[in-house]
Design a protein around this motif. Structure first.
Motif, short mmCIF file in Angstrom:
data_model
loop_
_atom_site.label_atom_id
_atom_site.label_comp_id
_atom_site.label_asym_id
_atom_site.label_seq_id
_atom_site.Cartn_x
_atom_site.Cartn_y
_atom_site.Cartn_z
N CYS A 1 0.55 -1.30 -0.39
CA CYS A 1 -0.65 -0.14 0.04
C CYS A 1 1.11 0.96 -0.20
O CYS A 1 1.82 1.06 0.60
N GLU A 2 0.53 2.29 -1.05
CA GLU A 2 1.28 3.55 -0.57
C GLU A 2 1.02 4.07 0.46
O GLU A 2 0.41 3.89 1.32
N LYS A 3 1.95 5.35 0.69
CA LYS A 3 2.06 6.36 1.57
C LYS A 3 1.20 7.34 1.10
O LYS A 3 0.92 7.51 -0.05
N PRO A 4 0.46 7.87 2.29
CA PRO A 4 -0.03 7.10 3.91
C PRO A 4 -1.03 5.85 3.78
O PRO A 4 -1.67 6.31 2.40
N MET A 5 -0.88 5.48 4.53
CA MET A 5 -1.08 4.04 4.41
C MET A 5 -2.48 4.06 4.81
O MET A 5 -3.36 3.23 3.89
N ALA A 6 -3.04 5.30 5.63
CA ALA A 6 -4.72 5.83 5.67
C ALA A 6 -5.17 7.24 5.25
O ALA A 6 -4.05 8.13 5.78
N ILE A 7 -5.63 7.66 6.04
CA ILE A 7 -6.33 8.73 6.69
C ILE A 7 -6.59 8.98 8.07
O ILE A 7 -6.67 10.17 7.98
N ASN A 8 -6.32 8.00 8.59
CA ASN A 8 -6.61 7.65 10.01
C ASN A 8 -6.31 6.37 11.09
O ASN A 8 -5.64 5.37 10.33
N PRO A 9 -5.59 6.94 12.04
CA PRO A 9 -5.82 5.59 12.63
C PRO A 9 -6.04 4.45 12.63
O PRO A 9 -6.04 2.81 12.76
N GLN A 10 -7.26 4.27 12.65
CA GLN A 10 -8.56 3.82 12.81
C GLN A 10 -8.51 2.48 11.84
O GLN A 10 -8.44 1.73 11.82
N GLU B 1 4.30 0.11 11.55
CA GLU B 1 4.73 0.96 11.65
C GLU B 1 4.07 2.15 10.51
O GLU B 1 4.39 3.75 11.34
N ALA B 2 3.24 2.13 9.96
CA ALA B 2 2.30 3.04 9.61
C ALA B 2 1.63 3.02 10.16
O ALA B 2 1.08 4.66 10.19
N LEU B 3 0.99 2.57 10.98
CA LEU B 3 0.17 3.03 11.65
C LEU B 3 0.79 3.86 12.88
O LEU B 3 0.41 5.32 13.22
N LYS B 4 2.40 3.51 13.04
CA LYS B 4 2.50 4.78 14.22
C LYS B 4 2.66 6.21 13.11
O LYS B 4 2.37 7.16 13.50
N ASP B 5 2.98 6.42 12.10
CA ASP B 5 3.23 7.58 11.23
C ASP B 5 1.70 8.13 11.52
O ASP B 5 1.37 9.91 11.89
N MET B 6 0.55 7.51 11.46
CA MET B 6 -1.07 7.66 11.12
C MET B 6 -0.96 8.39 12.83
O MET B 6 -1.25 9.30 12.73
N THR B 7 -0.40 7.76 13.52
CA THR B 7 -1.27 8.14 14.72
C THR B 7 -0.44 9.55 14.37
O THR B 7 -0.51 10.51 15.79
N ILE B 8 0.68 9.99 14.92
CA ILE B 8 1.49 11.09 15.00
C ILE B 8 0.95 12.04 14.30
O ILE B 8 0.89 13.18 14.67
N ILE B 9 0.38 11.87 12.62
CA ILE B 9 0.04 13.14 12.03
C ILE B 9 -1.36 13.13 12.50
O ILE B 9 -1.88 14.48 12.49
N GLU B 10 -2.49 12.21 13.06
CA GLU B 10 -3.41 12.72 14.27
C GLU B 10 -3.02 13.86 15.61
O GLU B 10 -3.80 14.36 14.94
N ALA B 11 -1.65 13.26 15.65
CA ALA B 11 -1.99 13.98 16.78
C ALA B 11 -1.22 15.56 16.24
O ALA B 11 -1.72 16.56 16.89
N ILE B 12 -0.67 15.88 14.87
CA ILE B 12 -0.30 16.64 14.97
C ILE B 12 -1.34 17.39 14.04
O ILE B 12 -1.21 19.09 14.44
N TYR B 13 -2.50 17.61 13.29
CA TYR B 13 -3.58 17.82 13.24
C TYR B 13 -4.09 18.34 14.08
O TYR B 13 -4.67 19.97 14.94
N LYS B 14 -4.38 17.85 15.32
CA LYS B 14 -5.33 18.17 16.85
C LYS B 14 -3.77 18.87 17.55
O LYS B 14 -4.88 20.14 18.27
#
Ligand code: NDP
Length: 366
Positions: free
Chosen positions: A132-141, A343-356
């Motif tokens: 799967c390409e990055k970003p893996m998804a659009i949110n951690p869920q 690994e990709a979930l970690k990036d998604m979690t951080i990106i969600e936190a950055i937006y927050k």
């Protein structure tokens, strides 16, 4: 055949290796067995899909054998260009039938970000490995659901983190791990470009899930983690927007963010759709620094420290990535930096936190 020839040529250069050839015939048969080639169907024949397909022509262990596309004319074009049989061609309605196609091992999802989630789950249900390409998804869920679906189906889920195989990047990671830079104190990541056409999916939240951060800022998020070798424990972020017409609600134009790591190291990063040539990593340790520029573009990647240029071979990122993915899938090879769903979930979690953090102005603890 090509890889077998190359291998034989390499070993034949050394007379001492001749007994090895005789003794290890069975090893070679296993190693170069045709069935060990990763046979890939690409989903989404757009700009990056085209780049991956071209790069795969130089692969030794991965082969493009199929396509999934919503555009019949592209399917026709790719069929003749890459010799793809009609039985390996699908559209978005028909591709669940890939389940019954023994000639495809994996599907590489290279569609707009918001479409990755459903596609990976359908691929897993069809019993195929998902790339799967990055970003893996659009949110951690979504990312968690994708990981679970692949686990349930007992297929691998790999994410297209091509920098995790790039030689300069790996050398810097080696130097840091070997202690050559001393204790790491600071990382700076600058990731950006000027985005053109305002009607493209990258500026449509429904398809992109966000703006520059999802698309290009993720390189600084991921880079901060593999360059420092740590996971952030806090995040702060500030957003600026100069063009509210082009960058609508939910589409970030520029975000500056900071991260703190358990060792006390800090990162300061910029993600933007509004500045050209922003592709630089800087890692500072007590003993030495490394500057990478370009740091995550298609290459050639350049890196230097206090002693001068760090010499490493220039490679086609996607060729190496696909060959390495074959080894990860078939031989259970462990890459230096993981490329799996976790690994990709970690990036998604951080990106969600950055937006927050950008939205609330608060320091977010992870
Ligand atoms: P493109 O717009 O060039 O291609 C996307 C393709 O997806 C389209 O051509 C189309 O192919 C398919 N698609 C399916 N549904 C839609 C839809 N609703 N709208 C638009 N396209 C659709 O995008 P990119 O190739 O640049 O990006 C695709 C993915 O790859 C993104 O997730 C992006 O982040 C990632 N990427 C990764 C890079 C890397 O270096 N790792 C670099 C660039 C992108 P078809 O007509 O065949 O159905």
């Amino acid at each position: 055949m090509h890889s077998r020839r190359k291998f034989l040529h390499t070993v034949s250069l050394s007379a001492a290796s001749l007994p090895f050839i005789n003794l290890k015939k069975s090893f070679m048969k296993d190693h170069f067995d045709e069935t060990k080639t990763l046979r890939v169907a690409i989903m989404g024949l757009g700009s990056y899909g085209t780049r991956v397909a071209e790069a795969m022509q130089s692969c030794t262990r991965a082969k493009l054998v199929g396509v999934i596309s919503g555009t019949p004319s592209k399917i026709k074009d790719w069929q003749s260009r890459y010799n793809i049989p009609g039985k390996n061609c699908y559209n978005y309605e028909t591709y669940d039938a890939i389940k019954n196609n023994p000639d495809i091992d994996a599907v590489y999802v290279i569609t707009p970000n918001a479409l990755h989630h459903d596609a990976v789950i359908r691929i897993a249900k069809a019993g195929k490995h998902a790339i799967c390409e990055k970003p893996m998804a659009i949110n951690p869920q979504q990312a968690k659901e994708m990981i679970n679906a692949c686990k349930m189906a007992n297929v691998k889920l790999l994410v297209g983190y091509r920098m995790h195989f790039e030689p300069h990047t790996l050398e810097v990671i080696r130097m840091r791990k070997a202690g050559e830079m001393g204790k790491i104190l600071f990382f700076q990541g600058l990731s950006g470009f000027v985005i053109g056409d305002p009607t493209q999916w990258r500026l449509n939240k429904e398809l992109s899930g966000g703006g520059a951060m999802m698309d290009i800022g993720i390189y600084s998020v991921n880079g901060a983690r593999y360059m420092t070798g740590e996971e952030p424990v806090w995040i702060t972020a500030q957003e600026t927007k100069t063009d509210k017409e082009k960058f609508k609600d939910g589409i970030d134009e520029t975000i500056q963010f900071e991260m703190g790591f358990p060792s006390g190291a800090v990162a300061s990063c910029l993600s933007t759709y509004n500045m050209e040539n922003l592709d630089r990593f800087f890692l500072n340790g007590e003993k030495d620094f490394v500057e990478m520029m370009p740091s995550t573009g298609y290459g050639p990647i350049r890196a230097k420290n206090s002693k001068g240029e760090i010499q490493q071979p220039d490679v086609i990122h996607q060729t190496v990535q696909m060959d390495e993915m074959a080894a990860i899938i078939f031989d259970n090879k462990q890459p230096v930096v993981p490329i799996d769903g976790e690994e990709a979930l970690k990036d998604m979690t951080i990106i969600e936190a950055i937006y927050k953090a950008a939205k609330t102005g608060n320091k977010i603890m992870l």
